[in-house]
Write a protein that holds these residues in place. Structure first.
Motif, PDB file in Angstrom:
ATOM      1  N   PHE A   1       3.096  -1.735   4.425  1.00  0.00           N
ATOM      2  CA  PHE A   1       2.628  -0.357   4.225  1.00  0.00           C
ATOM      3  C   PHE A   1       3.368   0.590   5.159  1.00  0.00           C
ATOM      4  CE2 PHE A   1      -0.473  -3.055   6.563  1.00  0.00           C
ATOM      5  CZ  PHE A   1      -0.345  -2.549   7.845  1.00  0.00           C
TER       6      PHE A   1
ATOM      7  N   ARG B   1       3.613   0.381  -2.458  1.00  0.00           N
ATOM      8  CA  ARG B   1       2.986  -0.087  -3.700  1.00  0.00           C
ATOM      9  C   ARG B   1       3.642   0.582  -4.912  1.00  0.00           C
ATOM     10  NH1 ARG B   1      -0.434   2.793  -6.154  1.00  0.00           N
ATOM     11  NH2 ARG B   1      -1.177   3.912  -4.304  1.00  0.00           N
TER      12      ARG B   1
ATOM     13  N   PHE C   1       0.827  -1.203   0.000  1.00  0.00           N
ATOM     14  CA  PHE C   1       0.000   0.000   0.000  1.00  0.00           C
ATOM     15  C   PHE C   1       0.867   1.261   0.000  1.00  0.00           C
ATOM     16  CE2 PHE C   1      -2.738  -3.243   1.836  1.00  0.00           C
ATOM     17  CZ  PHE C   1      -3.904  -3.054   1.125  1.00  0.00           C
ATOM     18  N   ALA C   2       0.227   2.343  -0.491  1.00  0.00           N
ATOM     19  CA  ALA C   2       0.832   3.682  -0.501  1.00  0.00           C
ATOM     20  C   ALA C   2       2.186   3.659  -1.216  1.00  0.00           C
ATOM     21  CB  ALA C   2       0.905   4.246   0.922  1.00  0.00           C
ATOM     22  N   TRP C   3       3.236   4.298  -0.619  1.00  0.00           N
ATOM     23  CA  TRP C   3       4.485   4.380  -1.387  1.00  0.00           C
ATOM     24  C   TRP C   3       5.187   3.036  -1.532  1.00  0.00           C
ATOM     25  CZ3 TRP C   3       8.491   2.897   1.585  1.00  0.00           C
ATOM     26  CH2 TRP C   3       8.489   3.230   2.943  1.00  0.00           C
TER      27      TRP C   3
END
Lengths: 150, 82
Positions: free
Chosen positions: B76, B11, B7-9
């Protein structure tokens, strides 16, 4: 429904009215609404989440809050997706027999939502985009609710 | 087989939100070592583990957590809800 996570916009006033109408005799209702800040030229925010874990994590916090503060009712709304500056992001509503429990439960839930619900915010502005970093003070806020501090 | 989610950065750096991994890694840490070798992006995503949080089967866990029977592991950054 106690926990509502989704991309849909909501009307904080209507949510509060509906909540109050459903908790006749609670004595105290507190609501907190988080809004997308518009400072620094921020245009919008993208909120990513972890479907499944998000709902379970919030349900766990809600259960804790209900027992710890003796809540009559509680509701948490949280949006994800793209939100423009000024739009409500999330809302916590608590109802208790007296005001202190309602305030404390809302404060407790906000601290947990900040740092223990799997959401990630990305700010979009004229200069590009950037992930919002977690703040140390958010973790420190959580410490206030540790059992030995209660 | 374990489903690995980012997730987020993480990802963005790993270049994927989800992948299935054949692994016998006994712990999260061992899994991270295997994932690092998948691509430069993966290595970048896991370059500083102090900035990475992990959930095993949708519950927050530590890097020492065992993966025995785990079906889903998510990586994450620290959460920024509310």
């Amino acid at each position: 429904m106690e926990v509502r996570v989704g991309p849909e916009a909501f009307d904080p006033g209507a949510e509060l009215s509906a909540f109050v109408a459903g908790v006749a005799g609670a004595g105290a209702v507190v609501s907190f609404t988080g809004v997308v800040r518009g400072d620094g030229g921020l245009e919008a925010m993208e909120i990513e989440h972890y479907p499944g874990m998000t709902e379970a994590a919030i349900a766990g916090m809600v259960d804790q809050a209900r027992h710890r503060f003796g809540l009559v009712a509680v509701r948490v709304l949280h949006r994800h997706g793209r939100l423009a500056a000024g739009e409500p992001i999330m809302m916590v509503l608590t109802a208790a027999p007296h005001r202190r429990a309602a305030f404390d439960a809302a404060d407790f839930l906000m601290d947990y939502l900040k740092s223990r619900a799997p959401f990630w915010k990305k700010e979009l502005g004229p200069g590009g985009s950037a992930w919002v970093a977690a703040k140390d003070e958010d973790e420190e806020s959580l410490d206030r609710w540790a059992p030995d501090r209660a | 087989m374990i489903h690995v989610l980012y997730f987020a950065w993480l990802r963005e750096r790993a270049g994927t939100s989800r992948e299935s991994v054949e692994t016998r890694a006994p712990t999260v840490s061992a899994l991270v070592e295997e994932l690092r070798a998948r691509s430069e992006g993966h290595a970048l995503a896991f370059s500083d583990l102090r900035a990475v949080r992990v959930a095993v089967d949708q519950k927050l866990a530590s890097f020492e957590a065992p993966l025995d029977g785990a079906r889903e592991v998510a990586f994450f950054p620290p959460m920024t809800g509310g």
